[in-house]
Design a protein around this motif. Structure first.
Motif, mmCIF file in Angstrom:
data_model
loop_
_atom_site.group_PDB
_atom_site.id
_atom_site.type_symbol
_atom_site.label_atom_id
_atom_site.label_comp_id
_atom_site.label_asym_id
_atom_site.label_seq_id
_atom_site.Cartn_x
_atom_site.Cartn_y
_atom_site.Cartn_z
ATOM 1 N N ARG A 35 0.872 -1.183 0.000
ATOM 2 C CA ARG A 35 0.000 0.000 0.000
ATOM 3 C C ARG A 35 0.905 1.228 0.000
ATOM 4 N N VAL A 36 1.097 1.782 -1.190
ATOM 5 C CA VAL A 36 2.058 2.875 -1.387
ATOM 6 C C VAL A 36 1.354 4.068 -2.010
ATOM 7 N N LEU A 37 1.686 5.248 -1.507
ATOM 8 C CA LEU A 37 1.237 6.492 -2.130
ATOM 9 C C LEU A 37 2.456 7.206 -2.687
ATOM 10 N N LYS A 38 2.428 7.519 -3.975
ATOM 11 C CA LYS A 38 3.520 8.278 -4.587
ATOM 12 C C LYS A 38 3.186 9.769 -4.506
ATOM 13 N N THR A 39 4.122 10.545 -3.997
ATOM 14 C CA THR A 39 3.911 11.979 -3.830
ATOM 15 C C THR A 39 3.540 12.634 -5.151
ATOM 16 N N ASP A 40 2.514 13.467 -5.116
ATOM 17 C CA ASP A 40 2.104 14.237 -6.284
ATOM 18 C C ASP A 40 2.834 15.584 -6.228
ATOM 19 N N ALA A 41 3.940 15.674 -6.986
ATOM 20 C CA ALA A 41 4.776 16.880 -6.941
ATOM 21 C C ALA A 41 4.015 18.113 -7.382
ATOM 22 N N GLN A 42 3.168 17.967 -8.399
ATOM 23 C CA GLN A 42 2.448 19.127 -8.910
ATOM 24 C C GLN A 42 1.433 19.628 -7.897
ATOM 25 N N PHE A 43 0.791 18.700 -7.175
ATOM 26 C CA PHE A 43 -0.166 19.116 -6.143
ATOM 27 C C PHE A 43 0.526 20.009 -5.122
ATOM 28 N N TRP A 44 1.699 19.584 -4.638
ATOM 29 C CA TRP A 44 2.367 20.348 -3.598
ATOM 30 C C TRP A 44 3.000 21.619 -4.139
ATOM 31 N N ALA A 45 3.449 21.596 -5.392
ATOM 32 C CA ALA A 45 3.977 22.829 -5.983
ATOM 33 C C ALA A 45 2.880 23.881 -6.089
ATOM 34 N N ASP A 46 1.668 23.431 -6.404
ATOM 35 C CA ASP A 46 0.544 24.357 -6.569
ATOM 36 C C ASP A 46 -0.065 24.793 -5.243
ATOM 37 N N ASN A 47 -0.018 23.923 -4.241
ATOM 38 C CA ASN A 47 -0.790 24.165 -3.016
ATOM 39 C C ASN A 47 0.039 24.347 -1.753
ATOM 40 N N ASN A 48 1.348 24.202 -1.843
ATOM 41 C CA ASN A 48 2.168 24.193 -0.639
ATOM 42 C C ASN A 48 2.022 25.470 0.187
ATOM 43 N N ASP A 49 2.063 26.619 -0.456
ATOM 44 C CA ASP A 49 2.018 27.875 0.296
ATOM 45 C C ASP A 49 0.721 28.014 1.079
ATOM 46 N N ALA A 50 -0.412 27.729 0.414
ATOM 47 C CA ALA A 50 -1.709 27.879 1.082
ATOM 48 C C ALA A 50 -1.883 26.838 2.186
ATOM 49 N N VAL A 51 -1.493 25.593 1.893
ATOM 50 C CA VAL A 51 -1.659 24.531 2.889
ATOM 51 C C VAL A 51 -0.700 24.735 4.052
ATOM 52 N N ARG A 52 0.504 25.184 3.738
ATOM 53 C CA ARG A 52 1.480 25.441 4.813
ATOM 54 C C ARG A 52 0.978 26.540 5.749
ATOM 55 N N LYS A 53 0.352 27.566 5.177
ATOM 56 C CA LYS A 53 -0.204 28.654 5.996
ATOM 57 C C LYS A 53 -1.292 28.111 6.924
ATOM 58 N N ARG A 54 -2.158 27.262 6.379
ATOM 59 C CA ARG A 54 -3.206 26.686 7.229
ATOM 60 C C ARG A 54 -2.590 25.767 8.284
ATOM 61 N N PHE A 55 -1.588 25.005 7.896
ATOM 62 C CA PHE A 55 -0.931 24.091 8.823
ATOM 63 C C PHE A 55 -0.307 24.869 9.982
ATOM 64 N N ASP A 56 0.392 25.957 9.668
ATOM 65 C CA ASP A 56 1.021 26.757 10.712
ATOM 66 C C ASP A 56 -0.013 27.378 11.646
ATOM 67 N N THR A 57 -1.151 27.796 11.082
ATOM 68 C CA THR A 57 -2.237 28.340 11.902
ATOM 69 C C THR A 57 -2.796 27.247 12.814
ATOM 70 N N TRP A 58 -2.968 26.064 12.246
ATOM 71 C CA TRP A 58 -3.461 24.927 13.029
ATOM 72 C C TRP A 58 -2.515 24.584 14.180
ATOM 73 N N LEU A 59 -1.212 24.653 13.912
ATOM 74 C CA LEU A 59 -0.234 24.359 14.954
ATOM 75 C C LEU A 59 -0.338 25.335 16.131
ATOM 76 N N SER A 60 -0.616 26.584 15.828
ATOM 77 C CA SER A 60 -0.609 27.609 16.874
ATOM 78 C C SER A 60 -1.898 27.663 17.675
#
Length: 353
Positions: free
Chosen positions: A327-352
């Motif tokens: 059971r393997v998931l291969k990283t979707d590079a394009q997904f993270w290139a497109d969404n990393n900034d927005a998701v990272r911002k939400r992640f950091d907010t969630w952490l705090s």
């Protein structure tokens, strides 16, 4: 006789002048290369398999540097016209982001062996696959005899009460959360790309949030497990292998739900030694050299023909081994290139919160 001696003296004088001319050296390497990676046992494996052999084979002065993987570092170099790196080890989504932003060279595969040599025929526009690695769950078998067997167990605090170690980034964590919440691996990025799916992933992380110990460097998970600070942790599979091999640890990997990614050789736009960078990447893509790296780390070769040259004893530790790839998931590079900034911002907010 006297004329012969005078002629010889004149010749030696001329040679002496030549030796003193700017840019002329008797023993200095004719070529230079600055290679950048992540440090630790992984960079050690690259040094032994690639950097040092390449330096000897090509009379190139290889200078090593380390970085944390943030593509903004390369962007700043390119934008200021102060690029000092020639070849950089990057993950797939940083490579894709750098490619989209125009700060990485587009690869001319005619200078290499073509795209067809790579595992699964996978090659990237702005980067050459080097190894296949996996983010996995690991635990200390000395302290946890009946250990977890699935990614679902990582989120089960009732069955396995205790602290969890996780990388302080959203990458892999959100994928793990959805897989553990019942999403098939082939649907993960489709669902994660929706607001409802992202909410679902964070909701799953909420179930263990108060028990998470965050790590930021690849060498930390083995330390957290060895000290007992966490019961289990996400980790890069090569770091777990190195802790067992080099430090006598007894850490076990749960391969179920592993998130596979590539480490990739990329060339910053405007690299000072472009042709030498290509020469190095070609050298590092030779099957025998890729197989050599598996003597020092358990990341799998990205070149398909290297598999036949790997010591059979090392194969069982690779993320691509059949028994580890159910059971393997291969990283979707394009997904993270497109969404990393927005998701990272939400992640950091969630952490705090």
């Amino acid at each position: 006789m006297e004329k012969t001696i005078k002629a010889a003296i004149r010749q030696l004088a001329v040679l002496g002048l030549v030796f003193c001319l700017p840019g002329v050296a008797l023993s200095a390497s004719a070529k230079e290369l600055t290679a950048v990676s992540y440090g630790g046992s992984y960079q050690t494996s690259q040094r032994k398999a690639y950097f040092e052999p390449f330096a000897r084979a090509t009379d190139t002065k290889v200078t090593e540097d380390e970085w944390t993987g943030e593509i903004s570092k390369i962007s700043a170099m390119v934008q200021s016209n102060q690029v000092t790196w020639d070849v950089v080890d990057v993950d797939s989504y940083s490579m894709q982001q750098g490619c989209d932003d125009g700060v990485l060279e587009k690869i001319d595969y005619s200078k290499l062996q073509g795209k067809q040599i790579f595992e699964g025929g996978i090659a990237f526009e702005c980067g050459v696959p080097s190894v296949i690695l996996a983010t996995v769950v690991a635990y200390n078998a000395n302290t946890l005899k009946d250990g977890p067997t699935t990614i679902n167990d990582f989120f089960d605090l009732k069955k396995y009460p205790g602290k969890r170690g996780m990388w302080r980034r959203p990458v892999a964590n959100l994928e793990f959360a959805l897989i553990a919440d019942g999403v098939p691996v082939d649907q993960v990025y489709k669902i994660l790309g929706t607001k409802e799916g992202l909410d679902r992933a964070f909701a799953k992380l909420d179930t263990i949030k108060n028990d998470i110990v965050w790590w930021e460097a690849g060498g930390q998970p083995p330390q957290l497990l060895a000290s007992g600070e966490v019961l289990m942790s996400t980790a890069w599979n090569g770091r777990i292998y190195s802790a067992n091999k080099d430090e006598g640890a007894n850490l076990k990997i749960v391969w179920d739900g592993q998130v596979q990614d590539w480490d990739i050789w990329a060339i910053p736009k405007g690299a000072p030694n472009l042709e030498t960078a290509y020469e190095f990447i070609k050298f590092a893509s030779q099957p025998e050299n890729q197989a050599e790296q598996t003597k020092y780390t358990s990341y799998a070769p990205a070149v398909a023909a290297a598999k036949d040259k790997v010591d059979p004893a090392a194969l069982e530790n690779l993320p691509t081994a059949p028994q580890n790839s159910k059971r393997v998931l291969k990283t979707d590079a394009q997904f993270w290139a497109d969404n990393n900034d927005a998701v990272r911002k939400r992640f950091d907010t969630w952490l705090s919160n």
